[in-house]
Scaffold this active site. Structure first.
Site, PDB file in Angstrom:
ATOM      1  N   HIS A 159     -19.109  -7.093  13.509  1.00 21.36           N
ATOM      2  CA  HIS A 159     -18.219  -6.055  13.367  1.00 21.36           C
ATOM      3  C   HIS A 159     -19.064  -4.797  13.023  1.00 21.36           C
ATOM      4  O   HIS A 159     -18.524  -3.898  12.714  1.00 21.36           O
ATOM      5  CB  HIS A 159     -17.299  -6.273  12.091  1.00 21.36           C
ATOM      6  CG  HIS A 159     -16.173  -7.398  12.395  1.00 21.36           C
ATOM      7  ND1 HIS A 159     -15.209  -7.741  11.671  1.00 21.36           N
ATOM      8  CD2 HIS A 159     -16.190  -7.936  13.821  1.00 21.36           C
ATOM      9  CE1 HIS A 159     -14.374  -8.590  12.121  1.00 21.36           C
ATOM     10  NE2 HIS A 159     -14.695  -8.667  13.424  1.00 21.36           N
ATOM     11  N   CYS A 195     -27.745  13.396  17.890  1.00 24.97           N
ATOM     12  CA  CYS A 195     -28.398  12.285  18.263  1.00 24.97           C
ATOM     13  C   CYS A 195     -30.156  12.278  18.548  1.00 24.97           C
ATOM     14  O   CYS A 195     -30.014  13.411  19.293  1.00 24.97           O
ATOM     15  CB  CYS A 195     -27.835  11.718  19.659  1.00 24.97           C
ATOM     16  SG  CYS A 195     -28.748  10.289  20.242  1.00 24.97           S
TER      17      CYS A 195
HETATM   18  P1  OAD Z   1      -9.739 -10.185   4.185  1.00 27.32           P
HETATM   19  O1  OAD Z   1      -9.669  -8.916   3.060  1.00 27.32           O
HETATM   20  O2  OAD Z   1      -8.863 -10.189   5.042  1.00 27.32           O
HETATM   21  O3  OAD Z   1      -9.957 -11.447   3.493  1.00 27.32           O
HETATM   22  C1  OAD Z   1     -10.780 -11.897   2.203  1.00 27.32           C
HETATM   23  C2  OAD Z   1     -10.767 -13.378   2.034  1.00 27.32           C
HETATM   24  O4  OAD Z   1     -11.610 -13.711   1.007  1.00 27.32           O
HETATM   25  C3  OAD Z   1      -9.302 -13.810   1.679  1.00 27.32           C
HETATM   26  O5  OAD Z   1      -9.111 -15.068   2.109  1.00 27.32           O
HETATM   27  C4  OAD Z   1      -9.627 -14.187   0.156  1.00 27.32           C
HETATM   28  O6  OAD Z   1      -8.916 -15.164  -0.673  1.00 27.32           O
HETATM   29  C5  OAD Z   1     -11.102 -14.452  -0.162  1.00 27.32           C
HETATM   30  N1  OAD Z   1     -11.914 -14.193  -1.373  1.00 27.32           N
HETATM   31  C6  OAD Z   1     -11.595 -12.962  -1.986  1.00 27.32           C
HETATM   32  N2  OAD Z   1     -12.361 -13.078  -3.108  1.00 27.32           N
HETATM   33  C7  OAD Z   1     -13.213 -13.846  -2.924  1.00 27.32           C
HETATM   34  C8  OAD Z   1     -14.390 -14.868  -3.591  1.00 27.32           C
HETATM   35  N3  OAD Z   1     -14.872 -14.070  -4.848  1.00 27.32           N
HETATM   36  N4  OAD Z   1     -14.622 -15.883  -3.415  1.00 27.32           N
HETATM   37  C9  OAD Z   1     -14.287 -16.431  -2.095  1.00 27.32           C
HETATM   38  N5  OAD Z   1     -13.252 -15.812  -1.274  1.00 27.32           N
HETATM   39  C10 OAD Z   1     -12.610 -14.770  -1.862  1.00 27.32           C
HETATM   40  O7  OAD Z   1     -11.509 -10.000   4.775  1.00 27.32           O
HETATM   41  P2  OAD Z   1     -12.047 -10.405   5.978  1.00 27.32           P
HETATM   42  O8  OAD Z   1     -11.458 -11.963   6.217  1.00 27.32           O
HETATM   43  O9  OAD Z   1     -13.384 -10.313   5.719  1.00 27.32           O
HETATM   44  O10 OAD Z   1     -13.055  -5.522  10.139  1.00 27.32           O
HETATM   45  O11 OAD Z   1     -11.112  -9.487   7.230  1.00 27.32           O
HETATM   46  C11 OAD Z   1     -11.750  -9.410   8.462  1.00 27.32           C
HETATM   47  C12 OAD Z   1     -11.931  -8.204   9.064  1.00 27.32           C
HETATM   48  O12 OAD Z   1     -10.761  -7.616   8.880  1.00 27.32           O
HETATM   49  C13 OAD Z   1     -12.917  -7.212   8.512  1.00 27.32           C
HETATM   50  O13 OAD Z   1     -14.187  -7.819   8.813  1.00 27.32           O
HETATM   51  C14 OAD Z   1     -12.353  -5.952   8.723  1.00 27.32           C
HETATM   52  C15 OAD Z   1     -11.000  -6.152   8.973  1.00 27.32           C
HETATM   53  O14 OAD Z   1     -10.484  -5.616  10.427  1.00 27.32           O
HETATM   54  C16 OAD Z   1     -13.892  -4.318  10.324  1.00 27.32           C
HETATM   55  O15 OAD Z   1     -13.926  -3.699   9.514  1.00 27.32           O
HETATM   56  C17 OAD Z   1     -14.346  -4.040  11.625  1.00 27.32           C
END
Ligand code: OAD
Length: 238
Positions: free
Chosen positions: A110, A137
């Site tokens: 990403h 740039c």
């Molecule tokens: P999310 O915010 O959707 O999910 C975070 C996950 O981490 C959840 O399932 C929580 O339960 C878990 N979580 C929180 N704290 C934690 C901890 N201490 N230990 C273990 N797990 C924990 O984030 P992503 O799945 O990364 O894209 O989101 C995916 C994408 O959504 C991101 O990369 C972003 C956004 O679109 C871009 O910025 C391009």
């Protein structure tokens, strides 16, 4: 588990950085709480108001620069140093905590917050300083064409050739701190499973794609992942 793995793929999401003080996306005080996703994470939003998008990522960059890796990031380093397998880290995170922890083979699918890409010539500018609509740039000398090197909704993921190869050949797929909501990354586990990998997730809350994992470890990754690494390292001694 008690098995020796030859290739491991670790997919990380915002949850792995939560214990480093960085907000996840979909929690109640999530990263986008004060912003509309359409405004700061889509190419249309960037075309509409590039100054706002630059401000958002400049602010995030400052916050990320101060953050320190936590026990989960450091456990990956230990695993990579001590476990005799090829281990790739595929991250959805735009922070650089995997790098700060000393992880290797990191693929930022990403993008990353400390880079900007020139929409005129494709040059990647690495900087922790602010980038804005006046930035020139350094390669083509055109002003106002730098975009944060973040993959916005609707754009292709980066490094997919590396990721595809790892998905097809890994025998252990580990997911840490991702909600399994955002595709294509949410579908990686399905591909890895299809090609025969064991699958395990470390998460705080139940994920959207949890039925695709053989094992679930609930809790803070900084507390749950290091003991898992220790167990893997014990297994190779057996
Ligand atoms: P999310 O915010 O959707 O999910 C975070 C996950 O981490 C959840 O399932 C929580 O339960 C878990 N979580 C929180 N704290 C934690 C901890 N201490 N230990 C273990 N797990 C924990 O984030 P992503 O799945 O990364 O894209 O989101 C995916 C994408 O959504 C991101 O990369 C972003 C956004 O679109 C871009 O910025 C391009």
């Amino acid at each position: 588990m008690n098995k020796h793995y030859s290739r491991i793929l670790i997919l990380s999401g915002a949850g792995i950085s939560a214990e480093s003080g960085l907000a996840t996306f979909r929690s109640s005080n999530g990263l986008w709480n004060n912003h509309k996703v359409d405004d700061v994470a889509t190419i249309e939003g960037f075309q509409r108001n590039p100054a706002l998008v630059h401000d958002f990522y400049n602010e995030l960059k400052t916050e990320i620069q101060k953050a320190k890796p936590n026990a989960a990031h450091l456990a990956i380093t230990k695993l990579q140093q001590e476990y005799p397998a090829q281990i790739d880290v595929v991250t959805q995170n735009v922070d650089t905590l995997h790098e700060k922890a000393g992880n290797q083979n990191i693929w930022h699918i990403h993008g990353q917050v400390n880079q900007a890409v020139c929409l005129n010539c494709g040059h990647i500018l690495e900087t922790w300083g602010d980038v804005d609509t006046q930035t020139i740039c350094p390669q083509c000398q055109v002003m106002g064409m730098m975009k944060p090197n973040i993959v916005f909704f609707g754009e292709n993921l980066l490094y997919m050739d590396k990721v595809d190869d790892a998905l097809r050949h890994c025998d252990l797929f580990i997911s840490i701190g991702t909600s399994g909501v955002v595709y294509p990354a949410a579908g990686f586990v399905q591909t890895a499973k299809y090609y025969g990998a064991e699958t395990i997730e470390f998460t705080l809350d139940q994920t959207a794609n949890n039925y695709l994992f053989d094992r679930h470890v609930y809790g803070k990754a900084g507390e749950t992942f290091p003991p898992f690494v220790e167990a893997l390292l014990q297994d190779i001694k057996k």
